[in-house]
Design an enzyme around this catalytic site. Sequence first.
Site, mmCIF file in Angstrom:
data_model
loop_
_atom_site.group_PDB
_atom_site.id
_atom_site.type_symbol
_atom_site.label_atom_id
_atom_site.label_comp_id
_atom_site.label_asym_id
_atom_site.label_seq_id
_atom_site.Cartn_x
_atom_site.Cartn_y
_atom_site.Cartn_z
ATOM 1 N N GLU A 162 21.359 32.545 -1.528
ATOM 2 C CA GLU A 162 21.540 33.828 -2.219
ATOM 3 C C GLU A 162 22.161 33.626 -3.594
ATOM 4 O O GLU A 162 23.088 32.835 -3.752
ATOM 5 C CB GLU A 162 22.450 34.690 -1.337
ATOM 6 C CG GLU A 162 22.779 36.059 -1.874
ATOM 7 C CD GLU A 162 23.581 36.859 -0.866
ATOM 8 O OE1 GLU A 162 24.351 37.739 -1.313
ATOM 9 O OE2 GLU A 162 23.455 36.609 0.350
ATOM 10 N N HIS A 219 21.799 43.844 1.131
ATOM 11 C CA HIS A 219 23.199 43.492 0.889
ATOM 12 C C HIS A 219 24.081 44.606 1.440
ATOM 13 O O HIS A 219 23.814 45.783 1.231
ATOM 14 C CB HIS A 219 23.395 43.363 -0.627
ATOM 15 C CG HIS A 219 24.755 42.983 -1.063
ATOM 16 N ND1 HIS A 219 25.624 43.885 -1.653
ATOM 17 C CD2 HIS A 219 25.409 41.797 -1.047
ATOM 18 C CE1 HIS A 219 26.746 43.269 -1.982
ATOM 19 N NE2 HIS A 219 26.645 41.996 -1.632
ATOM 20 N N ASP A 248 25.524 31.485 0.279
ATOM 21 C CA ASP A 248 25.676 32.388 -0.869
ATOM 22 C C ASP A 248 26.333 31.621 -2.013
ATOM 23 O O ASP A 248 27.503 31.243 -1.925
ATOM 24 C CB ASP A 248 26.539 33.579 -0.469
ATOM 25 C CG ASP A 248 26.627 34.640 -1.552
ATOM 26 O OD1 ASP A 248 26.008 34.455 -2.621
ATOM 27 O OD2 ASP A 248 27.312 35.660 -1.325
ATOM 28 N N HIS A 293 26.580 33.073 -4.968
ATOM 29 C CA HIS A 293 27.364 34.145 -5.612
ATOM 30 C C HIS A 293 27.262 34.125 -7.132
ATOM 31 O O HIS A 293 28.142 34.623 -7.834
ATOM 32 C CB HIS A 293 28.835 34.025 -5.191
ATOM 33 C CG HIS A 293 29.510 35.347 -4.973
ATOM 34 N ND1 HIS A 293 30.520 35.826 -5.784
ATOM 35 C CD2 HIS A 293 29.327 36.284 -4.031
ATOM 36 C CE1 HIS A 293 30.930 37.003 -5.351
ATOM 37 N NE2 HIS A 293 30.213 37.305 -4.282
ATOM 38 N N GLU A 300 21.609 41.890 -5.039
ATOM 39 C CA GLU A 300 22.769 42.751 -4.874
ATOM 40 C C GLU A 300 23.249 43.338 -6.191
ATOM 41 O O GLU A 300 23.932 44.364 -6.203
ATOM 42 C CB GLU A 300 23.912 42.004 -4.191
ATOM 43 C CG GLU A 300 24.547 40.904 -5.022
ATOM 44 C CD GLU A 300 25.567 40.105 -4.216
ATOM 45 O OE1 GLU A 300 26.780 40.333 -4.412
ATOM 46 O OE2 GLU A 300 25.153 39.270 -3.398
#
Length: 381
Positions: free
Chosen positions: A209, A284, A183, A185, A235
Amino acid sequence: MKIVSLDTFLVPPRWLFLRIRTDEGVTGWGEPIVEGRAETVRAAIAELADYLVGQDPLRIEDHWQVLTKGGFYRGGPVLSSAVAGIDQALWDIAGKSAGLPVHQLLGGPVRDKARMYAWIGGDRPSEVAEQAKAQIEAGFTAVKMNGSAELTAIDTPARTMEVVQRVAAVREAIGDHNDLVVDLHGRATTAMSRRLLPLLEPYMPLFVEEAVLPEHSRNLSALAASTSIPLATGERLFSRWDFRDVIGHGIAVAQPDVSHAGGISEVRRIAAMAETYDVSMAPHCPLGPISLASSLQLAFAVPNFLIQEQSVGIHYNQGNDVLDYLVDREPLTFPGGYATRTTRPGLGIEIDEAEVERAAERGHRWRNPTWRHADGSFAEW
């Protein structure tokens, strides 16, 4: 049957629960939340309650249309998250009224168990290899890690290799028969992700991700063309219209959040749209038990489901954890790294109302951290 009340509960560590009661004694639970904006979503629920009280709870689709489109100003994470929690609770009521799990109302199961992954490390990971190995020994077949701390727009070779070496250490710890999710982020710019992704290819992540922030989603197509790693995002996308701009433009995995993206009703539609583009679903869910139970109802009904996030033991959960608010924890335990399909009605869980009410007396004011670069400027968290 009529809706008689909507009650919200701010519960630690950072969640908002919703209880919808009916005049026939059937109660539904939902989890409407924007992490760090719980009080704002709570206010939105109170506004939407003016329309819902007195209505038939089983008119789920009609309510979804009115709640999302009935106001002149539409959309955004606060409204879509408020609607998401309401939608979950209405599906819970529908399932309990019919004596069936929600996935049966969505067309019936397409699988008997759903693969789960476990989080390792934190925002500034240390000893991630050891943590990854522990999760594999606990029975999981996939783990997810934060790829980095803050990154500058084009960071140094040393910081770049720090990310790569951390991923390499986890791959070595878990072996090639297990999966690894990285991730980013949204902490990497497009240029930084273009640098990082080829270096991560030898370690074959299941997917990477949020390789770019959602406002830079138009760059995903070119980024996907530059790497063999499957890219995932979603997400921070809140409707099928948001996903229209990324599905079919390079992503391999869609990640809507059932507590943000309009609930079970809308995530089911996003999944159907994704399926037409050969895109898998990995919803998510770093949230609480109601959100997770809702996600699993979709996992059992959605053909293009890949894997499900869950937050038992995640580093954000300080003081309370996912299973603390359940009467029976069994539906949200994962032997062998899989959730077993439940036949319990509604969302398949029983909320401990007394514990929720006690926890709500403490409440919370969780806010996400604010990070800064060495020069004092804002850094993505």
